[in-house]
Design a protein around this motif. Structure first.
Motif, PDB file in Angstrom:
ATOM      1  N   THR A   1     -54.904  49.026 -20.149  1.00 14.55           N
ATOM      2  CA  THR A   1     -53.951  49.219 -21.742  1.00 14.55           C
ATOM      3  C   THR A   1     -54.815  47.974 -22.735  1.00 14.55           C
ATOM      4  OG1 THR A   1     -52.540  47.395 -20.664  1.00 14.55           O
ATOM      5  CG2 THR A   1     -52.040  49.809 -20.396  1.00 14.55           C
ATOM      6  N   THR A   2     -55.272  47.158 -22.249  1.00 15.53           N
ATOM      7  CA  THR A   2     -55.986  46.190 -23.677  1.00 15.53           C
ATOM      8  C   THR A   2     -57.374  46.422 -23.269  1.00 15.53           C
ATOM      9  OG1 THR A   2     -55.943  44.344 -21.518  1.00 15.53           O
ATOM     10  CG2 THR A   2     -54.067  44.666 -23.330  1.00 15.53           C
ATOM     11  N   PRO A   3     -58.220  47.236 -23.680  1.00 18.07           N
ATOM     12  CA  PRO A   3     -59.409  47.689 -23.754  1.00 18.07           C
ATOM     13  C   PRO A   3     -60.363  46.798 -24.303  1.00 18.07           C
ATOM     14  CG  PRO A   3     -58.381  49.438 -25.030  1.00 18.07           C
ATOM     15  CD  PRO A   3     -57.219  48.353 -24.473  1.00 18.07           C
ATOM     16  N   ALA A   4     -61.540  46.777 -23.713  1.00 18.15           N
ATOM     17  CA  ALA A   4     -62.644  46.016 -24.320  1.00 18.15           C
ATOM     18  C   ALA A   4     -63.684  46.949 -25.133  1.00 18.15           C
ATOM     19  CB  ALA A   4     -63.485  45.098 -23.568  1.00 18.15           C
ATOM     20  N   GLY A   5     -63.340  48.340 -24.866  1.00 17.63           N
ATOM     21  CA  GLY A   5     -64.413  49.204 -25.566  1.00 17.63           C
ATOM     22  C   GLY A   5     -63.639  50.764 -25.390  1.00 17.63           C
ATOM     23  N   LEU A   6     -63.970  51.695 -26.024  1.00 15.93           N
ATOM     24  CA  LEU A   6     -64.007  52.764 -25.732  1.00 15.93           C
ATOM     25  C   LEU A   6     -65.062  53.617 -25.129  1.00 15.93           C
ATOM     26  CD1 LEU A   6     -61.681  53.948 -28.634  1.00 15.93           C
ATOM     27  CD2 LEU A   6     -60.783  53.491 -26.621  1.00 15.93           C
ATOM     28  N   ILE A   7     -64.716  54.408 -23.976  1.00 14.14           N
ATOM     29  CA  ILE A   7     -66.031  55.020 -23.509  1.00 14.14           C
ATOM     30  C   ILE A   7     -65.587  56.468 -23.303  1.00 14.14           C
ATOM     31  CG2 ILE A   7     -67.554  54.988 -21.181  1.00 14.14           C
ATOM     32  CD1 ILE A   7     -67.057  52.432 -21.120  1.00 14.14           C
ATOM     33  N   THR A   8     -66.500  57.327 -23.360  1.00 12.03           N
ATOM     34  CA  THR A   8     -66.678  59.093 -23.102  1.00 12.03           C
ATOM     35  C   THR A   8     -67.361  59.101 -22.074  1.00 12.03           C
ATOM     36  OG1 THR A   8     -66.206  59.411 -25.579  1.00 12.03           O
ATOM     37  CG2 THR A   8     -67.035  61.086 -24.087  1.00 12.03           C
ATOM     38  N   PHE A   9     -66.594  59.656 -21.041  1.00 19.06           N
ATOM     39  CA  PHE A   9     -67.134  60.001 -19.786  1.00 19.06           C
ATOM     40  C   PHE A   9     -67.738  61.498 -19.875  1.00 19.06           C
ATOM     41  CE2 PHE A   9     -64.764  56.212 -19.146  1.00 19.06           C
ATOM     42  CZ  PHE A   9     -65.518  55.665 -18.182  1.00 19.06           C
TER      43      PHE A   9
ATOM     44  N   PHE B   1     -67.345  53.765 -12.822  1.00 18.93           N
ATOM     45  CA  PHE B   1     -66.664  53.085 -13.472  1.00 18.93           C
ATOM     46  C   PHE B   1     -66.341  51.600 -12.556  1.00 18.93           C
ATOM     47  CE2 PHE B   1     -63.570  55.489 -10.980  1.00 18.93           C
ATOM     48  CZ  PHE B   1     -62.886  54.564 -10.385  1.00 18.93           C
ATOM     49  N   GLY B   2     -65.702  50.564 -13.315  1.00 19.01           N
ATOM     50  CA  GLY B   2     -65.459  49.530 -12.686  1.00 19.01           C
ATOM     51  C   GLY B   2     -66.472  48.473 -12.546  1.00 19.01           C
ATOM     52  N   PRO B   3     -65.892  47.212 -12.036  1.00 19.87           N
ATOM     53  CA  PRO B   3     -66.921  46.297 -11.868  1.00 19.87           C
ATOM     54  C   PRO B   3     -68.097  46.492 -11.022  1.00 19.87           C
ATOM     55  CG  PRO B   3     -65.073  45.802 -10.548  1.00 19.87           C
ATOM     56  CD  PRO B   3     -64.610  47.012 -11.471  1.00 19.87           C
ATOM     57  N   GLY B   4     -69.364  46.044 -11.515  1.00 19.81           N
ATOM     58  CA  GLY B   4     -70.532  46.428 -10.764  1.00 19.81           C
ATOM     59  C   GLY B   4     -71.267  47.778 -11.006  1.00 19.81           C
ATOM     60  N   VAL B   5     -70.513  48.309 -12.111  1.00 24.04           N
ATOM     61  CA  VAL B   5     -71.084  49.633 -12.572  1.00 24.04           C
ATOM     62  C   VAL B   5     -70.942  49.633 -14.157  1.00 24.04           C
ATOM     63  CG1 VAL B   5     -70.722  52.149 -12.822  1.00 24.04           C
ATOM     64  CG2 VAL B   5     -69.824  51.004 -10.771  1.00 24.04           C
ATOM     65  N   ILE B   6     -69.792  49.218 -14.923  1.00 25.93           N
ATOM     66  CA  ILE B   6     -69.972  49.028 -16.239  1.00 25.93           C
ATOM     67  C   ILE B   6     -69.855  47.622 -16.573  1.00 25.93           C
ATOM     68  CG2 ILE B   6     -68.445  49.715 -18.491  1.00 25.93           C
ATOM     69  CD1 ILE B   6     -67.513  52.242 -16.945  1.00 25.93           C
ATOM     70  N   THR B   7     -70.874  46.898 -17.120  1.00 20.51           N
ATOM     71  CA  THR B   7     -70.620  45.722 -17.134  1.00 20.51           C
ATOM     72  C   THR B   7     -70.486  45.039 -18.816  1.00 20.51           C
ATOM     73  OG1 THR B   7     -73.160  45.730 -17.640  1.00 20.51           O
ATOM     74  CG2 THR B   7     -72.323  45.152 -15.458  1.00 20.51           C
ATOM     75  N   ASN B   8     -70.584  46.092 -19.464  1.00 17.00           N
ATOM     76  CA  ASN B   8     -70.278  45.745 -21.132  1.00 17.00           C
ATOM     77  C   ASN B   8     -69.683  46.514 -21.728  1.00 17.00           C
ATOM     78  OD1 ASN B   8     -70.193  44.665 -23.813  1.00 17.00           O
ATOM     79  ND2 ASN B   8     -72.400  44.162 -23.921  1.00 17.00           N
ATOM     80  N   PRO B   9     -68.368  46.951 -21.626  1.00 14.72           N
ATOM     81  CA  PRO B   9     -67.687  48.347 -22.296  1.00 14.72           C
ATOM     82  C   PRO B   9     -67.824  48.291 -23.842  1.00 14.72           C
ATOM     83  CG  PRO B   9     -66.345  47.001 -20.872  1.00 14.72           C
ATOM     84  CD  PRO B   9     -67.435  46.167 -20.845  1.00 14.72           C
ATOM     85  N   ALA B  10     -67.764  47.218 -24.417  1.00 11.11           N
ATOM     86  CA  ALA B  10     -68.189  47.435 -25.940  1.00 11.11           C
ATOM     87  C   ALA B  10     -69.384  47.856 -26.505  1.00 11.11           C
ATOM     88  CB  ALA B  10     -68.026  45.966 -26.251  1.00 11.11           C
TER      89      ALA B  10
END
Length: 717
Positions: free
Chosen positions: A347-355, A405-414
């Motif tokens: 709910t407090t995103p560091a970035g928006l990602i399209t999957f 998704f998640g840690p170890g997969v997405i390291t820099n959402p922004a």
């Protein structure tokens, strides 16, 4: 109030002319051939661990026999349990539309407060604490189902919290040869089964097989889901709503039993393939996801057959293996989501990602559960039967996972605007959804059944459990059963129970749908009951159970800034009654009816507990018109359900469902046919969807199946 029951006159009139019978090639087992007094004297083991008649059982107990199951036209365990007073079969919106057995207003996501036994052995999924996910018990091999409402921890330990269900399978004598059968029905339903038994010298061999498959009801449409909310926020159109709930399944079940005077061995495999994911793992429609589940159980018992005067001793060992392999598109292709710094939904995103290919997770859970127990009963004392047990249990969970998704997969959402369907294996790392875990439970119980006089019995017991990860707990029970006069039996009951958090409730992590909490406290409950069994005439019997309880530290997944996190969400108080009337109009026509009323409150806020029925009414009519033709009808009314305090929707509608079954037996020798209609009037019946924080992922609730038909053939040889 009772006056608020809304059942139209038409179903009642139709029920009044409906009817039933049972197999004429087994007239001694015909349900209607047993008087109400004989039914009250059916022996049950669930209340004390020893065989006790229903009338004397120190609990609010119900037994549904194989003959009743056939008479009802029940095809699933859920069909059977919906006839039990005070028990409602609901749906879990956040757990694949899995069944919730709501007893006396205690209703949580994974339904871990109800203990399921098969032939007295626990069948649990240690990952959730409840039953194996999407477990469907076929009915062809059931001899009877025993149910107690209320705590059973003094006998069965720390998971028999709000109720216990014991499924007892058929013996070789009950099968008596070989039976084959098949059903087909609406929604692409098809089922085949085989039950057979043979005797070899002193040994009895039984074998049972069942295969069920359904395409699911494609008319169970929901108009919006959680992805609809995200689409509105991010100006996307990824949601698959309006769309149907995913309710297809295919199950295989096979079991074998070998018994003699002293030994009993059973082995079973149950497998679910390509099971639909209901409303989706995160309440976003997900028609392409599947669950594959493998269950294997085995148990071995040895009874000394009274080697020592007054003693009955047995050693029991059981093992259960469950392998759940899930393939989730948690959110659909093209979804745009707010992702936190850890790579998870936030709910407090560091970035928006399209999957582009969807928000995908493929978790695998393997659990093992092994128990050894010594059960010892001594009847050498005058007017006493003493039972004590000692045993140990070991549970473990092993996990694997692939995801995008998640840690170890997405390291820099922004800096990651797009993620495709490439999956990363995070098994055996700190980024997996649940770390491998285990626990050991050692236990001891003692119970005394004291016949104070011919009319008065006192049953007292206590069980001690020591958990390697939670410490110890002691749960007592005491019951006074008084045969007040020839027509009335009065019972005064007290019991306590305990439930330890499951592995998932403690340790789920890196998960967009639910997160664990290692600081959870166990759940506890204290229940007081006053029960009356009144038999004014041989053809009329009434049971009234009054109850009051206080449950503390109930665990639920509660919305927080990091997701739905397991918390000791509330203390709960409840009171009410269950009233059952059995009336034998004549030797060919019988009615069973029950009404349950309850008031349940949050102890801290005094708010009503949401989603649970405040009132239930059932009416079953059984009428044998001829020795060959059989009919039955059932009415089930569910009402008085309220919303959660943070849910602004109007109260969920009451509903009435009417079912019919017609059966023709002995068309040729032991060849039978049957036809059934479920939800005759195509009622738009719905179970509540649960809000998540301020969001209501599925606003229009969870529709049940519409009108359906089925046909059956069976042959005994």
């Amino acid at each position: 109030m009772i006056s608020t029951i809304k059942i139209s006159l038409t179903p009642l009139l139709i029920c009044a002319i409906s009817n039933l019978s049972y197999a004429q090639n087994n007239p001694g087992l015909d349900y209607l051939s047993l008087s109400l007094e004989e039914l009250g004297n059916i022996k049950v083991s669930i209340a004390t661990g020893n065989n006790t008649t229903l009338e004397q059982a120190p609990a609010a107990a119900t037994v549904i026999t194989a003959q009743q199951i056939e008479a009802l036209g029940a095809r699933t365990l859920d069909d059977i349990l919906e006839t039990v007073p005070g028990l409602h079969v609901s749906l879990s919106g956040t757990n694949r539309l899995d069944s919730i057995y709501s007893i006396r207003g205690i209703n949580t996501t994974f339904n871990a407060q109800v203990l399921l036994l098969v032939n007295g052995f626990p069948l649990q999924f240690p990952f959730t604490g409840g039953r194996p996910t999407l477990f469907r018990q076929p009915v062809n091999n059931i001899s009877r189902v025993e149910v107690i409402r209320g705590p059973g921890s003094a006998i069965y330990g720390a998971d028999a919290f709000s109720g216990v269900i014991n499924i007892i399978t058929k013996s070789a004598d009950e099968i008596d040869g070989t039976e084959v059968g098949s059903r087909i029905g609406s929604f692409g339903f098809r089922e085949v089964w085989l039950d057979t038994a043979q005797k070899f010298n002193d040994w009895d061999l039984t074998f049972s097989f069942n295969h069920q498959q359904s395409d699911g009801d494609s008319d169970r449409i929901i108009n919006s889901d959680l992805q609809t909310t995200f689409d509105s926020a991010f100006s996307t159109s990824a949601s698959l709503a309006p769309g149907a709930l995913s309710t297809s399944y295919e199950n295989f079940d096979a079991s074998i039993g070998l018994t003699n005077k002293n030994w009993a061995f059973n082995a079973r495999t149950w497998q679910s393939n390509n099971a639909g994911n209901g409303a989706g793992a995160a309440q976003a429609l997900d028609p392409n996801s599947t669950d594959d589940i493998q269950l294997f159980t085995t148990d071995l018992s040895y009874n000394t057959d009274r080697w020592f005067s007054g003693w009955d001793n047995s050693i029991k060992v059981n093992y259960a293996y469950i392998n759940l392999d899930a393939n989730f598109n948690v959110f659909p292709e093209g979804s745009t989501l707010g992702i936190g710094a850890d790579g998870n939904l936030s709910t407090t995103p560091a970035g928006l990602i399209t999957f582009t290919d969807g928000f995908i997770g493929n978790p695998n859970v393997i659990t093992e559960d092994i128990q050894i127990e010594s059960v010892n009963t001594y009847e050498g004392f005058d007017n006493h039967r003493v039972r004590f047990t000692v045993g140990s249990r070991y549970q473990s969970v092993d996990t694997n996972e692939e995801k995008n998704f998640g840690p170890g997969v997405i390291t820099n959402p922004a800096a990651t605007p797009v993620v495709d369907g490439t999956l990363t294996d995070v098994s055996d790392t700190e980024n997996v959804f649940l770390e491998d875990s285990s626990r050991t439970i050692n236990f001891f119980s003692l119970q005394d059944e004291w016949s104070i006089s011919d009319n008065l019995n006192l049953i007292a017991g206590v069980r001690y459990d020591d958990y390697s990860d939670f410490g110890d707990t002691t749960n007592p029970r005491i019951a006074l059963v008084w045969h007040t006069n020839k027509t009335l039996t009065t019972k005064v009951l007290y019991g306590s129970a305990f439930r330890a958090p499951s592995f998932g409730e403690l340790g789920l992590q890196n998960n967009p749908a639910a997160l664990g909490n290692p600081d959870l406290e166990p759940e506890t409950i204290d229940t007081f009951e006053l029960a009356f069994n009144y038999r004014p005439r041989s053809y009329l019997q009434s049971n009234l159970n009054l109850f009051s309880y206080r449950a503390q530290d109930l665990i639920e997944f509660v919305s927080s800034t990091t997701g739905n996190t397991a918390q000791n969400a509330r203390d709960q108080e409840g009171y009410g009654f269950e009233w059952e009337v059995n009336w034998e109009l004549n030797k060919r026509w019988r009615f069973n009816s029950s009404f349950a009323w309850q008031e349940t409150k949050d102890s801290d806020t005094n708010n009503d507990i949401p989603d649970v029925p405040g009132q239930q009414f059932t009416l079953n009519s059984f009428w044998k018109i001829t020795p060959q033709w059989l009919l039955s009808s059932q009415i089930n009314w569910v009402g008085d359900r309220v919303r959660a305090a943070n849910d602004s929707r109007s109260s969920i509608d009451d509903y009435t469902i009417v079912d019919f079954t017609v059966r023709r037996q002995n068309i040729y020798k032991s060849f039978d046919i049957a036809f059934g209609i479920r939800n005759v009037f195509d009622e738009d019946a719905r179970e509540p969807s649960t809000p998540s924080g301020q969001l209501v992922p599925i606003p229009d609730d969870l529709p049940l199946e519409g009108r359906s038909f089925w046909a059956e053939v069976r042959y005994q040889f």
